[in-house]
Motif scaffolding. Structure first.
Motif, short mmCIF file in Angstrom:
data_model
loop_
_atom_site.label_atom_id
_atom_site.label_comp_id
_atom_site.label_asym_id
_atom_site.label_seq_id
_atom_site.Cartn_x
_atom_site.Cartn_y
_atom_site.Cartn_z
N LEU A 84 0.82 -1.21 0.00
CA LEU A 84 0.00 0.00 0.00
C LEU A 84 0.86 1.26 0.00
O LEU A 84 0.45 2.30 -0.53
CB LEU A 84 -0.92 0.00 1.22
N ASP A 85 2.07 1.18 0.57
CA ASP A 85 2.96 2.33 0.68
C ASP A 85 3.99 2.39 -0.44
O ASP A 85 4.76 3.35 -0.52
CB ASP A 85 3.72 2.29 2.01
N TYR A 86 4.00 1.41 -1.31
CA TYR A 86 5.05 1.32 -2.32
C TYR A 86 4.88 2.37 -3.41
O TYR A 86 3.79 2.56 -3.95
CB TYR A 86 5.07 -0.07 -2.95
N LEU A 87 5.96 3.06 -3.74
CA LEU A 87 5.97 4.07 -4.79
C LEU A 87 6.68 3.48 -6.01
O LEU A 87 7.88 3.21 -5.97
CB LEU A 87 6.69 5.32 -4.30
N VAL A 88 5.94 3.25 -7.07
CA VAL A 88 6.51 2.55 -8.22
C VAL A 88 7.55 3.40 -8.96
O VAL A 88 8.44 2.86 -9.62
CB VAL A 88 5.40 2.09 -9.21
N GLU A 89 7.43 4.72 -8.86
CA GLU A 89 8.39 5.62 -9.50
C GLU A 89 8.25 7.01 -8.90
O GLU A 89 7.18 7.35 -8.36
CB GLU A 89 8.16 5.68 -11.02
N ALA A 92 4.93 9.39 -8.70
CA ALA A 92 3.70 8.60 -8.76
C ALA A 92 2.97 8.69 -7.42
O ALA A 92 3.40 9.41 -6.50
CB ALA A 92 4.03 7.15 -9.09
N ASN A 93 1.87 7.98 -7.30
CA ASN A 93 1.12 7.93 -6.05
C ASN A 93 1.09 6.51 -5.53
O ASN A 93 1.07 5.56 -6.31
CB ASN A 93 -0.32 8.43 -6.27
N THR A 94 1.08 6.37 -4.23
CA THR A 94 0.94 5.04 -3.65
C THR A 94 -0.52 4.62 -3.71
O THR A 94 -1.42 5.46 -3.87
CB THR A 94 1.40 5.01 -2.18
N ASP A 131 -4.67 16.85 -2.61
CA ASP A 131 -3.72 17.39 -3.58
C ASP A 131 -2.82 16.32 -4.20
O ASP A 131 -2.30 16.50 -5.31
CB ASP A 131 -2.84 18.45 -2.93
N LEU A 132 -2.59 15.22 -3.47
CA LEU A 132 -1.71 14.14 -3.93
C LEU A 132 -0.34 14.67 -4.37
O LEU A 132 0.17 14.31 -5.42
CB LEU A 132 -2.36 13.36 -5.09
N GLY A 133 0.26 15.50 -3.53
CA GLY A 133 1.58 16.03 -3.83
C GLY A 133 2.66 15.34 -3.02
O GLY A 133 2.49 14.21 -2.53
N ASP A 134 3.79 16.03 -2.84
CA ASP A 134 4.91 15.46 -2.10
C ASP A 134 4.54 15.16 -0.65
O ASP A 134 5.02 14.18 -0.07
CB ASP A 134 6.10 16.43 -2.14
N ASP A 135 3.72 16.02 -0.04
CA ASP A 135 3.31 15.78 1.35
C ASP A 135 2.55 14.47 1.49
O ASP A 135 2.76 13.72 2.44
CB ASP A 135 2.44 16.94 1.86
N LEU A 207 -1.21 -0.41 -10.77
CA LEU A 207 -0.11 -0.34 -9.81
C LEU A 207 0.14 -1.68 -9.14
O LEU A 207 1.29 -2.04 -8.87
CB LEU A 207 -0.41 0.73 -8.75
N ARG A 208 -0.92 -2.42 -8.88
CA ARG A 208 -0.75 -3.73 -8.22
C ARG A 208 0.11 -4.66 -9.07
O ARG A 208 0.87 -5.46 -8.53
CB ARG A 208 -2.11 -4.37 -7.95
N LYS A 209 0.00 -4.54 -10.37
CA LYS A 209 0.79 -5.40 -11.26
C LYS A 209 2.27 -5.02 -11.26
O LYS A 209 3.12 -5.82 -11.68
CB LYS A 209 0.23 -5.33 -12.68
#
Length: 218
Positions: A84-89, A92-94, A131-135, A207-209
């Motif tokens: 759930l916390d993984y950032l693929v790049e 991106a968003n988790t 906002d789905l930003g860096d924060d 993202l799950r893939k």
């Protein structure tokens, strides 16, 4: 003389078709589908139409919201906190962030259509998720799938409770000064919540893939 069709067993059909269509690897199990649908007076969440306890048009909206509750919560069922916390790049968003964003969007629609005070129902996490930003990437983490499922369900329950107090005339009321830049009625605002969730569920499945855990199982 033609044979008369066999009487349709709707409950039996739903049980069989949900097993066949969804299987054990689907977004949600058939038993949860049946139980959730029954909670609102229908024996299937695949029923789109008026729901007992709501005016006809609002009930139809509610039936779609009920279905989307299953889709959204099912999209993360049994996922690990690490996934759930993984950032693929970078940038991106988790998956956890996307679910939090869906929750924040629904709260914002509650503010817009129910006249609620934004500062009272949207906390700092909601504002970051909006906002789905860096924060959001930095701070929305460490929660298990049950946390996100419960938070989503709580927000949805608040929505359904308020919709039960309103009628179809309210659904058609127009906000002349909407931030989208054009007049919009309440029906459209809640339709946006639905299509917004559907879009993000699509992202979640992609993202799950890409998760390391998914690649290990290939």
């Amino acid at each position: 003389m033609t044979n008369q069709p066999e009487k349709f067993d709707r409950r039996g059909f739903i049980k069989k078709s949900s097993h066949l269509a969804l299987g054990t690897g689907g977004l949600f199990t058939s038993s949860s589908l049946i139980a959730s649908g029954a909670a609102h007076g229908q024996d299937s969440p695949f029923f789109i139409g008026p729901v007992e306890g709501f005016t006809p048009q609002i009930g139809t909206l509610v039936s779609i919201l009920n279905y989307m509750t299953l889709v959204v919560t099912g999209s993360i069922n049994n996922m690990s906190t690490e996934d759930l916390d993984y950032l693929v790049e970078p940038g991106a968003n988790t998956i956890g962030g996307l679910i939090s964003h869906a929750i924040a969007t629904e709260k914002w629609c509650q503010v817009r259509t129910f006249g609620w005070d934004r500062s009272e129902i949207m906390n700092s996490t909601d504002r970051q998720a909006e906002d789905l930003g860096d924060d959001a990437r930095s701070n929305i983490k460490g929660n298990d799938f049950k946390f996100y499922q419960n938070e989503f369900k709580k927000v949805r329950e608040n929505t359904l409770s308020e919709l039960a107090k309103r009628d179809d005339n309210w659904l058609m009321e127009v906000d002349e000064n909407h931030y989208w830049g054009a007049p919009v009625n309440n029906y459209c605002q809640w339709f946006h919540v639905i299509e917004h969730e559907a879009q993000h569920v699509g992202q979640i499945m992609i993202l799950r893939k890409k998760l390391p855990s998914a690649k290990k199982n290939d």
